[in-house]
Write a protein that holds these residues in place. Structure first.
Motif, mmCIF file in Angstrom:
data_model
loop_
_atom_site.group_PDB
_atom_site.id
_atom_site.type_symbol
_atom_site.label_atom_id
_atom_site.label_comp_id
_atom_site.label_asym_id
_atom_site.label_seq_id
_atom_site.Cartn_x
_atom_site.Cartn_y
_atom_site.Cartn_z
ATOM 1 N N ALA A 209 3.073 13.421 -2.141
ATOM 2 C CA ALA A 209 3.413 12.033 -1.811
ATOM 3 C C ALA A 209 2.930 11.671 -0.412
ATOM 4 O O ALA A 209 2.372 10.587 -0.183
ATOM 5 N N LEU A 210 3.117 12.580 0.544
ATOM 6 C CA LEU A 210 2.691 12.314 1.923
ATOM 7 C C LEU A 210 1.179 12.165 2.026
ATOM 8 O O LEU A 210 0.675 11.481 2.927
ATOM 9 N N SER A 211 0.446 12.802 1.108
ATOM 10 C CA SER A 211 -1.011 12.710 1.139
ATOM 11 C C SER A 211 -1.487 11.286 0.850
ATOM 12 O O SER A 211 -2.651 10.957 1.079
ATOM 13 N N GLY A 212 -0.595 10.421 0.333
ATOM 14 C CA GLY A 212 -0.952 9.035 0.075
ATOM 15 C C GLY A 212 -0.811 8.124 1.275
ATOM 16 O O GLY A 212 -1.221 6.959 1.230
ATOM 17 N N LEU A 213 -0.251 8.638 2.373
ATOM 18 C CA LEU A 213 -0.044 7.800 3.565
ATOM 19 C C LEU A 213 -1.326 7.225 4.162
ATOM 20 O O LEU A 213 -1.312 6.104 4.687
ATOM 21 N N PRO A 214 -2.460 7.956 4.133
ATOM 22 C CA PRO A 214 -3.694 7.358 4.670
ATOM 23 C C PRO A 214 -4.066 6.030 4.023
ATOM 24 O O PRO A 214 -4.762 5.219 4.630
ATOM 25 N N THR A 215 -3.600 5.797 2.793
ATOM 26 C CA THR A 215 -3.847 4.505 2.140
ATOM 27 C C THR A 215 -3.249 3.373 2.951
ATOM 28 O O THR A 215 -3.855 2.316 3.128
ATOM 29 N N VAL A 216 -2.033 3.589 3.463
ATOM 30 C CA VAL A 216 -1.351 2.565 4.276
ATOM 31 C C VAL A 216 -2.121 2.319 5.567
ATOM 32 O O VAL A 216 -2.375 1.170 5.950
ATOM 33 N N PHE A 217 -2.510 3.399 6.256
ATOM 34 C CA PHE A 217 -3.248 3.253 7.511
ATOM 35 C C PHE A 217 -4.584 2.532 7.285
ATOM 36 O O PHE A 217 -4.976 1.658 8.068
ATOM 37 N N GLY A 218 -5.268 2.909 6.212
ATOM 38 C CA GLY A 218 -6.544 2.265 5.902
ATOM 39 C C GLY A 218 -6.374 0.784 5.636
ATOM 40 O O GLY A 218 -7.196 -0.033 6.072
ATOM 41 N N ALA A 219 -5.312 0.403 4.922
ATOM 42 C CA ALA A 219 -5.071 -1.008 4.614
ATOM 43 C C ALA A 219 -4.813 -1.809 5.880
ATOM 44 O O ALA A 219 -5.318 -2.932 6.035
ATOM 45 N N LEU A 220 -4.042 -1.253 6.793
ATOM 46 C CA LEU A 220 -3.748 -1.953 8.051
ATOM 47 C C LEU A 220 -5.016 -2.127 8.886
ATOM 48 O O LEU A 220 -5.226 -3.175 9.506
ATOM 49 N N ILE A 221 -5.869 -1.090 8.893
ATOM 50 C CA ILE A 221 -7.136 -1.186 9.633
ATOM 51 C C ILE A 221 -8.030 -2.249 9.008
ATOM 52 O O ILE A 221 -8.583 -3.106 9.703
ATOM 53 N N GLY A 222 -8.182 -2.208 7.685
ATOM 54 C CA GLY A 222 -9.036 -3.176 7.001
ATOM 55 C C GLY A 222 -8.546 -4.599 7.172
ATOM 56 O O GLY A 222 -9.349 -5.520 7.390
ATOM 57 N N PHE A 223 -7.243 -4.799 7.101
ATOM 58 C CA PHE A 223 -6.676 -6.139 7.247
ATOM 59 C C PHE A 223 -6.822 -6.651 8.676
ATOM 60 O O PHE A 223 -7.158 -7.818 8.899
ATOM 61 N N ALA A 224 -6.592 -5.770 9.657
ATOM 62 C CA ALA A 224 -6.700 -6.169 11.065
ATOM 63 C C ALA A 224 -8.136 -6.545 11.426
ATOM 64 O O ALA A 224 -8.376 -7.584 12.055
ATOM 65 N N LEU A 225 -9.094 -5.724 11.031
ATOM 66 C CA LEU A 225 -10.501 -6.005 11.333
ATOM 67 C C LEU A 225 -10.974 -7.267 10.616
ATOM 68 O O LEU A 225 -11.665 -8.106 11.200
ATOM 69 N N GLY A 226 -10.577 -7.408 9.348
ATOM 70 C CA GLY A 226 -11.005 -8.567 8.579
ATOM 71 C C GLY A 226 -10.423 -9.868 9.069
ATOM 72 O O GLY A 226 -10.983 -10.943 8.818
ATOM 73 N N GLY A 227 -9.304 -9.794 9.793
ATOM 74 C CA GLY A 227 -8.661 -11.010 10.263
ATOM 75 C C GLY A 227 -9.163 -11.513 11.607
ATOM 76 O O GLY A 227 -8.725 -12.572 12.082
ATOM 77 N N THR B 124 0.819 -1.216 0.000
ATOM 78 C CA THR B 124 0.000 0.000 0.000
ATOM 79 C C THR B 124 0.851 1.264 0.000
ATOM 80 O O THR B 124 0.401 2.314 -0.465
ATOM 81 N N PHE B 125 2.083 1.167 0.503
ATOM 82 C CA PHE B 125 2.986 2.320 0.419
ATOM 83 C C PHE B 125 3.313 2.616 -1.042
ATOM 84 O O PHE B 125 3.310 3.766 -1.480
ATOM 85 N N ILE B 126 3.578 1.552 -1.795
ATOM 86 C CA ILE B 126 3.844 1.718 -3.225
ATOM 87 C C ILE B 126 2.603 2.269 -3.931
ATOM 88 O O ILE B 126 2.679 3.192 -4.742
ATOM 89 N N SER B 127 1.446 1.674 -3.613
ATOM 90 C CA SER B 127 0.204 2.074 -4.256
ATOM 91 C C SER B 127 -0.196 3.500 -3.876
ATOM 92 O O SER B 127 -0.592 4.290 -4.731
ATOM 93 N N GLY B 128 -0.095 3.825 -2.591
ATOM 94 C CA GLY B 128 -0.560 5.119 -2.105
ATOM 95 C C GLY B 128 0.457 6.231 -2.232
ATOM 96 O O GLY B 128 0.222 7.222 -2.927
ATOM 97 N N VAL B 129 1.594 6.072 -1.577
ATOM 98 C CA VAL B 129 2.585 7.152 -1.518
ATOM 99 C C VAL B 129 3.326 7.309 -2.850
ATOM 100 O O VAL B 129 3.438 8.416 -3.378
ATOM 101 N N ILE B 130 3.832 6.195 -3.391
ATOM 102 C CA ILE B 130 4.578 6.272 -4.643
ATOM 103 C C ILE B 130 3.664 6.680 -5.798
ATOM 104 O O ILE B 130 4.016 7.513 -6.636
ATOM 105 N N GLY B 131 2.452 6.082 -5.841
ATOM 106 C CA GLY B 131 1.512 6.426 -6.907
ATOM 107 C C GLY B 131 1.121 7.889 -6.875
ATOM 108 O O GLY B 131 1.137 8.586 -7.898
ATOM 109 N N THR B 132 0.788 8.395 -5.686
ATOM 110 C CA THR B 132 0.405 9.798 -5.555
ATOM 111 C C THR B 132 1.592 10.721 -5.834
ATOM 112 O O THR B 132 1.451 11.761 -6.482
ATOM 113 N N GLY B 133 2.771 10.322 -5.328
ATOM 114 C CA GLY B 133 3.973 11.116 -5.573
ATOM 115 C C GLY B 133 4.315 11.195 -7.044
ATOM 116 O O GLY B 133 4.746 12.242 -7.541
#
Length: 286
Positions: A213-231, A10-19
């Protein structure tokens, strides 16, 4: 290890993609409404297909296999409504607090953004540029507006990977990987939407690209939340998938589509959406 893998993806998808979008916007240094319009519509179509044909369908398949109760469809609908409603209310609150401070936005103007600077509230940021005491708050508002797009996108990636019992085995396959790619591509025009108005407003290229680029960081946080809850268990997986899907549906129908059509008032954005839905369907099926 799973959380590390999710973070990197998600860092690649969010931060790198947005950057990357920020860099493109800095190089073009011109109004890119038409380009952004088509790319946002196409990405919205793929997201819509993945959410409807895969994420919302997964709990139904689990119910048919006997791992979830017969009321699962109602649980999914409730979670989708909750996700949609939460993001809608947050957007409504931001707009209500900021729109009246920007001269361009009035009763004769569309309530949905029709320009790059409105997309992320950078017009609000610029209106406070001379008043340094309010500049931080204005910047925070702009970052929150971006986060409202990126957080649910990350949740969709995380919840999608939570479906698989082995993240490493499904790293380059399945809906999680598809959504990571799609959201990464979608973040390129979104990055352009962030950097172009900032540079036009006088911010240096380096600072604008870094902020983008920093504006893409919420993607990482969202992924961790979604993965943790789903597990946690099957019911939490259903709730996580439903909530993330609802939030994503608001982003698609309440933000991306109206914005893309208003940015370029033609039939081409709708055609790009159609192509995106077909592409998303094929990605899910194959």
């Amino acid at each position: 290890m799973d959380y590390l893998v999710i973070t990197v993806i998600t860092f690649i998808s969010g931060v790198i993609g947005t950057g990357l979008g920020g860099v493109i916007g800095a190089v073009l240094r011109r109004d890119s409404n038409k380009i952004v319009s088509l790319l946002l519509s196409f990405a919205a179509g793929i997201m819509l297909a993945v959410v409807c044909f895969d994420l919302m369908n997964e709990p139904i398949e689990m119910m048919k296999e006997g791992t979830l109760p017969s009321l699962t469809p109602l649980i999914v609908v409730a979670a989708v409504i909750a996700g949609y409603g939460v993001v809608y209310l947050l957007n409504f609150f931001i707009d209500k607090k900021t729109n009246h401070e920007v001269k361009h936005i009035d009763e004769n103007h569309p309530s949905t953004a029709d320009d790059l600077d409105e997309l992320i509230h950078s017009n609000h940021f610029e209106s406070h540029k001379k008043a340094k005491s309010n500049l931080f708050v204005a910047g925070l508002v702009m970052m929150c507006a971006i986060a409202l797009h990126n957080l649910p996108e990350g949740m969709v990636i995380g919840a999608s990977y939570a479906i698989s019992p082995n993240v490493a085995a499904s790293l380059f396959s399945g809906s999680g990987f598809i959504m990571a790619i799609v959201i990464g591509l979608h973040n390129i025009p979104e990055g352009m939407a962030v950097s172009v108005p900032l540079i036009s407003g006088g911010m240096s290229k380096t600072k604008s690209v870094l902020l983008t680029a920093l504006s893409g960081l919420p993607t990482v946080f969202g992924a961790l939340i979604g993965f943790a809850l789903g597990g946690i268990n099957d019911i939490m997986l259903v709730l996580s998938l439903g909530f993330a899907s609802g939030a994503m549906l608001y982003v698609v129908f309440g933000e991306l589509l109206p914005e893309s059509i208003l940015m370029w008032r033609s039939k081409l954005p709708a055609f790009a959406l159609f192509v995106g839905v077909i592409a998303g369907f094929l990605l899910v099926m194959f």
